[in-house]
Scaffold this motif. Structure first.
Motif, mmCIF file in Angstrom:
data_model
loop_
_atom_site.group_PDB
_atom_site.id
_atom_site.type_symbol
_atom_site.label_atom_id
_atom_site.label_comp_id
_atom_site.label_asym_id
_atom_site.label_seq_id
_atom_site.Cartn_x
_atom_site.Cartn_y
_atom_site.Cartn_z
ATOM 1 N N ALA A 29 0.817 -1.221 0.000
ATOM 2 C CA ALA A 29 0.000 0.000 0.000
ATOM 3 C C ALA A 29 0.848 1.267 0.000
ATOM 4 N N GLU A 34 1.423 8.061 -2.014
ATOM 5 C CA GLU A 34 1.654 9.402 -2.583
ATOM 6 C C GLU A 34 0.656 9.732 -3.685
ATOM 7 N N PHE A 40 -2.967 0.760 5.073
ATOM 8 C CA PHE A 40 -3.773 -0.077 5.970
ATOM 9 C C PHE A 40 -3.485 0.143 7.433
ATOM 10 N N ARG A 41 -2.176 0.238 7.749
ATOM 11 C CA ARG A 41 -1.826 0.199 9.179
ATOM 12 C C ARG A 41 -1.376 1.554 9.699
ATOM 13 N N TYR A 72 -16.232 -1.332 0.394
ATOM 14 C CA TYR A 72 -15.552 -1.383 -0.914
ATOM 15 C C TYR A 72 -16.012 -0.254 -1.838
ATOM 16 N N ARG A 75 -13.966 2.643 -0.893
ATOM 17 C CA ARG A 75 -12.597 2.565 -1.425
ATOM 18 C C ARG A 75 -12.588 2.822 -2.928
ATOM 19 N N GLN A 106 0.641 -6.444 -3.721
ATOM 20 C CA GLN A 106 -0.410 -6.789 -2.770
ATOM 21 C C GLN A 106 -1.600 -5.845 -2.973
ATOM 22 N N HIS A 124 -3.525 -10.200 -4.356
ATOM 23 C CA HIS A 124 -4.762 -10.074 -3.578
ATOM 24 C C HIS A 124 -5.948 -9.633 -4.422
ATOM 25 N N VAL A 164 -8.764 -11.040 -2.461
ATOM 26 C CA VAL A 164 -8.512 -12.119 -1.495
ATOM 27 C C VAL A 164 -8.722 -11.568 -0.097
ATOM 28 N N GLY A 167 -7.921 -14.900 5.611
ATOM 29 C CA GLY A 167 -8.438 -16.256 5.853
ATOM 30 C C GLY A 167 -8.720 -16.978 4.554
ATOM 31 N N GLU A 168 -8.632 -16.279 3.413
ATOM 32 C CA GLU A 168 -8.861 -16.944 2.116
ATOM 33 C C GLU A 168 -7.520 -17.294 1.476
ATOM 34 N N THR A 193 5.661 -1.820 1.968
ATOM 35 C CA THR A 193 4.830 -2.801 2.655
ATOM 36 C C THR A 193 5.366 -3.001 4.074
ATOM 37 N N SER A 194 4.452 -3.152 5.016
ATOM 38 C CA SER A 194 4.825 -3.257 6.432
ATOM 39 C C SER A 194 5.280 -4.665 6.785
ATOM 40 N N GLN A 198 0.850 -12.276 5.421
ATOM 41 C CA GLN A 198 1.393 -13.459 4.757
ATOM 42 C C GLN A 198 0.416 -13.944 3.693
ATOM 43 N N ASN A 218 11.143 1.787 2.052
ATOM 44 C CA ASN A 218 9.980 1.964 2.911
ATOM 45 C C ASN A 218 10.164 3.201 3.779
ATOM 46 N N GLU A 220 9.516 3.170 6.940
ATOM 47 C CA GLU A 220 9.910 2.750 8.293
ATOM 48 C C GLU A 220 10.534 1.358 8.193
HETATM 49 C C1 BV8 Z 1 -3.840 -16.900 3.802
HETATM 50 C C2 BV8 Z 1 -7.204 -7.487 -0.187
HETATM 51 C C3 BV8 Z 1 -3.749 -19.153 3.905
HETATM 52 C C4 BV8 Z 1 -8.421 -7.033 0.523
HETATM 53 C C5 BV8 Z 1 -5.559 -8.074 1.519
HETATM 54 C C6 BV8 Z 1 -3.748 -14.917 12.482
HETATM 55 C C7 BV8 Z 1 -5.122 -14.954 12.396
HETATM 56 C C8 BV8 Z 1 -5.781 -15.004 11.146
HETATM 57 C C9 BV8 Z 1 -5.036 -15.025 9.957
HETATM 58 C C10 BV8 Z 1 -3.666 -14.983 10.071
HETATM 59 C C11 BV8 Z 1 -3.012 -14.926 11.305
HETATM 60 N N1 BV8 Z 1 -1.684 -14.884 11.065
HETATM 61 C C12 BV8 Z 1 -1.452 -14.916 9.748
HETATM 62 C C13 BV8 Z 1 -2.653 -14.997 9.120
HETATM 63 C C14 BV8 Z 1 -2.852 -15.087 7.686
HETATM 64 C C15 BV8 Z 1 -3.313 -13.736 7.158
HETATM 65 C C16 BV8 Z 1 -2.406 -12.624 7.653
HETATM 66 O O1 BV8 Z 1 -1.269 -12.522 7.209
HETATM 67 N N2 BV8 Z 1 -2.936 -11.800 8.572
HETATM 68 C C17 BV8 Z 1 -2.144 -10.710 9.103
HETATM 69 C C18 BV8 Z 1 -3.078 -9.503 9.367
HETATM 70 C C19 BV8 Z 1 -1.468 -11.192 10.384
HETATM 71 N N3 BV8 Z 1 -3.177 -13.863 5.738
HETATM 72 C C20 BV8 Z 1 -4.228 -14.293 5.035
HETATM 73 O O2 BV8 Z 1 -5.314 -14.540 5.508
HETATM 74 C C21 BV8 Z 1 -3.952 -14.537 3.558
HETATM 75 N N4 BV8 Z 1 -4.411 -15.852 3.235
HETATM 76 O O3 BV8 Z 1 -2.922 -16.833 4.568
HETATM 77 O O4 BV8 Z 1 -4.416 -18.037 3.428
HETATM 78 C C22 BV8 Z 1 -4.763 -20.085 4.370
HETATM 79 C C23 BV8 Z 1 -4.305 -21.285 4.875
HETATM 80 C C24 BV8 Z 1 -5.214 -22.177 5.305
HETATM 81 C C25 BV8 Z 1 -6.575 -21.893 5.253
HETATM 82 C C26 BV8 Z 1 -7.023 -20.685 4.750
HETATM 83 C C27 BV8 Z 1 -6.103 -19.761 4.303
HETATM 84 C C28 BV8 Z 1 -4.708 -13.541 2.712
HETATM 85 C C29 BV8 Z 1 -4.124 -12.178 2.935
HETATM 86 C C30 BV8 Z 1 -4.727 -11.225 1.918
HETATM 87 C C31 BV8 Z 1 -5.628 -10.255 2.618
HETATM 88 N N5 BV8 Z 1 -6.094 -9.248 1.660
HETATM 89 N N6 BV8 Z 1 -6.027 -7.191 0.623
HETATM 90 C C32 BV8 Z 1 -8.485 -5.534 0.610
HETATM 91 O O5 BV8 Z 1 -7.476 -4.852 0.314
HETATM 92 O O6 BV8 Z 1 -9.571 -5.063 0.965
HETATM 93 S S1 BV8 Z 1 -4.216 -7.689 2.457
HETATM 94 C C33 BV8 Z 1 -4.021 -5.998 2.580
HETATM 95 O O7 BV8 Z 1 -2.892 -5.814 3.429
HETATM 96 C C34 BV8 Z 1 -3.650 -5.288 1.296
HETATM 97 O O8 BV8 Z 1 -3.517 -6.134 0.191
HETATM 98 C C35 BV8 Z 1 -2.299 -4.680 1.640
HETATM 99 O O9 BV8 Z 1 -1.495 -4.510 0.557
HETATM 100 C C36 BV8 Z 1 -1.802 -5.742 2.532
HETATM 101 C C37 BV8 Z 1 -0.556 -5.551 3.294
HETATM 102 O O10 BV8 Z 1 -0.536 -4.286 3.824
HETATM 103 P P1 BV8 Z 1 0.621 -3.324 3.260
HETATM 104 O O11 BV8 Z 1 0.524 -3.308 1.779
HETATM 105 O O12 BV8 Z 1 1.931 -3.747 3.845
HETATM 106 O O13 BV8 Z 1 0.153 -1.926 3.792
HETATM 107 P P2 BV8 Z 1 0.461 -1.313 5.242
HETATM 108 O O14 BV8 Z 1 -0.432 -0.143 5.416
HETATM 109 O O15 BV8 Z 1 0.442 -2.414 6.246
HETATM 110 O O16 BV8 Z 1 1.984 -0.818 5.127
HETATM 111 C C38 BV8 Z 1 2.310 0.241 4.250
HETATM 112 C C39 BV8 Z 1 3.814 0.444 4.417
HETATM 113 O O17 BV8 Z 1 4.216 1.447 3.487
HETATM 114 C C40 BV8 Z 1 4.182 0.956 5.794
HETATM 115 O O18 BV8 Z 1 5.316 0.233 6.257
HETATM 116 C C41 BV8 Z 1 4.536 2.427 5.559
HETATM 117 O O19 BV8 Z 1 5.588 2.856 6.402
HETATM 118 C C42 BV8 Z 1 5.005 2.405 4.135
HETATM 119 N N7 BV8 Z 1 4.778 3.658 3.407
HETATM 120 C C43 BV8 Z 1 3.776 4.565 3.568
HETATM 121 N N8 BV8 Z 1 3.929 5.570 2.679
HETATM 122 C C44 BV8 Z 1 5.031 5.287 1.950
HETATM 123 C C45 BV8 Z 1 5.582 4.073 2.409
HETATM 124 N N9 BV8 Z 1 6.688 3.524 1.879
HETATM 125 C C46 BV8 Z 1 7.283 4.201 0.875
HETATM 126 N N10 BV8 Z 1 6.819 5.365 0.381
HETATM 127 C C47 BV8 Z 1 5.720 5.942 0.890
HETATM 128 N N11 BV8 Z 1 5.280 7.105 0.390
#
Ligand code: BV8
Ligand code: ZN
Length: 243
Positions: A29, A34, A40-41, A72, A75, A106, A124, A164, A167-168, A193-194, A198, A218, A220
């Motif tokens: 994200a 920009e 997201f976070r 949605y 968004r 992502q 995703h 995606v 949990g999917e 990405t943070s 996964q 990134n 951070e």
């Molecule tokens: C799966 C679509 C396997 C939807 C998205 C515990 C409980 C439950 C689940 C889990 C768990 N532990 C792990 C999991 C699995 C889970 C997961 O990882 N959860 C996380 C929250 C812990 N993952 C899943 O469920 C995945 N599926 O694992 O299936 C499975 C196995 C068996 C049975 C069933 C399933 C599916 C994950 C996909 C989810 N969908 N998006 C929507 O968007 O509405 S994820 C969503 O988060 C987006 O896609 C986004 O891209 C993604 C990650 O976030 P980031 O992109 O990193 O964004 P974020 O804001 O976090 O960070 C931005 C970063 O950019 C920051 O660091 C910031 O400092 C930096 N930044 C900001 N500005 C700038 C910058 N950097 C540079 N320049 C800038 N200007």
């Protein structure tokens, strides 16, 4: 050894890219921030009192499809007027300079394609596509907003965003495409990405294990910063054009 300067880090990454033929990029994200797209976070990661992780789930959609579609549609309204930023454009230009260049994202905003990237692996899904819960029909639908509880033209069942949810499973074909690129990459850039979600978050570590030079760009540090070869702290829209 003293930490190399920001400029020295950029020069090193430029050198590694100049020597490479097979490059892979993973974006999150942050690369769209920009363009005015909330991440997201960060502080802007909220909609009403919800976090995406509460609404982007099959359970939330089964429980209250109207609320999830409102999320949605919000968004889509946010995304409709935004444009790619220099970070997206730099990656689109880079693609042409390498025999093998794979952009894995992502993000579901489609901004890489709008910027001109030809080969985008959307881990995703894409917010501009809808999928039928009944017959599985896929269609691009850019109406903003979509009608309340949109239904399938073919079978009348409820449509869902073609993304995606937490949990999917990710599409195995798409995951395979990403992993094939990671296996053979010589240089990987992990951008905006943070490193929380996964399986995308561990892709940089996979490339590293396969011998790639991995650089993070990134705002951070992230949980994976320590294992990468290079961590450039800065805005992707400013750093990428320098490469
Ligand atoms: C799966 C679509 C396997 C939807 C998205 C515990 C409980 C439950 C689940 C889990 C768990 N532990 C792990 C999991 C699995 C889970 C997961 O990882 N959860 C996380 C929250 C812990 N993952 C899943 O469920 C995945 N599926 O694992 O299936 C499975 C196995 C068996 C049975 C069933 C399933 C599916 C994950 C996909 C989810 N969908 N998006 C929507 O968007 O509405 S994820 C969503 O988060 C987006 O896609 C986004 O891209 C993604 C990650 O976030 P980031 O992109 O990193 O964004 P974020 O804001 O976090 O960070 C931005 C970063 O950019 C920051 O660091 C910031 O400092 C930096 N930044 C900001 N500005 C700038 C910058 N950097 C540079 N320049 C800038 N200007
Ligand atoms: Zn249908």
């Amino acid at each position: 050894m003293a930490e190399p300067s920001h400029e020295a880090k950029i020069q090193l990454l430029k050198k590694k890219l100049a020597e490479a033929e097979r490059v892979v990029v993973l974006t999150g994200a942050g690369i769209s921030a920009e363009s005015g797209v909330p991440t997201f976070r960060g502080q802007d990661g909220l909609w009403r009192q919800y976090r995406a992780t509460e609404l982007a789930t099959p359970e939330a959609f089964a429980d209250d499809p109207r609320l999830v579609w409102e999320f949605y549609n919000w968004r889509r309204e946010v995304l409709a007027p935004v444009h790619p930023n220099p970070g997206h454009l730099a990656l689109a230009a880079m693609e042409k300079r390498f025999p093998q260049f794979t952009l894995i994202t992502q993000n579901i905003d489609g901004l890489h394609q709008t910027a001109g990237s030809g080969k985008v692996v959307e881990l995703h899904g894409n917010i501009w596509w809808v999928r039928c819960n009944g017959c599985g029909e896929l269609a691009e639908d850019r109406r903003v907003p979509l009608p309340e509880l949109p239904t399938c033209g073919s079978c009348g069942a409820l449509l869902r965003p073609h993304v995606v949810w937490f949990g999917e499973m990710l599409d195995p074909m798409i995951l395979d495409q990403a992993h094939r690129a990671l296996e053979t990459s010589q240089v990987m850039m992990v951008i905006g990405t943070s490193g929380v979600v996964q399986p995308a978050a561990s892709m940089g570590a996979t490339a590293k294990r396969r011998g790639a030079f991995v650089a993070e760009i990134n705002l951070e540090p992230t949980p994976y910063t320590g294992i990468y070869d290079l961590s450039i702290l800065g805005k992707s829209g400013e750093v990428l054009p320098l490469l």
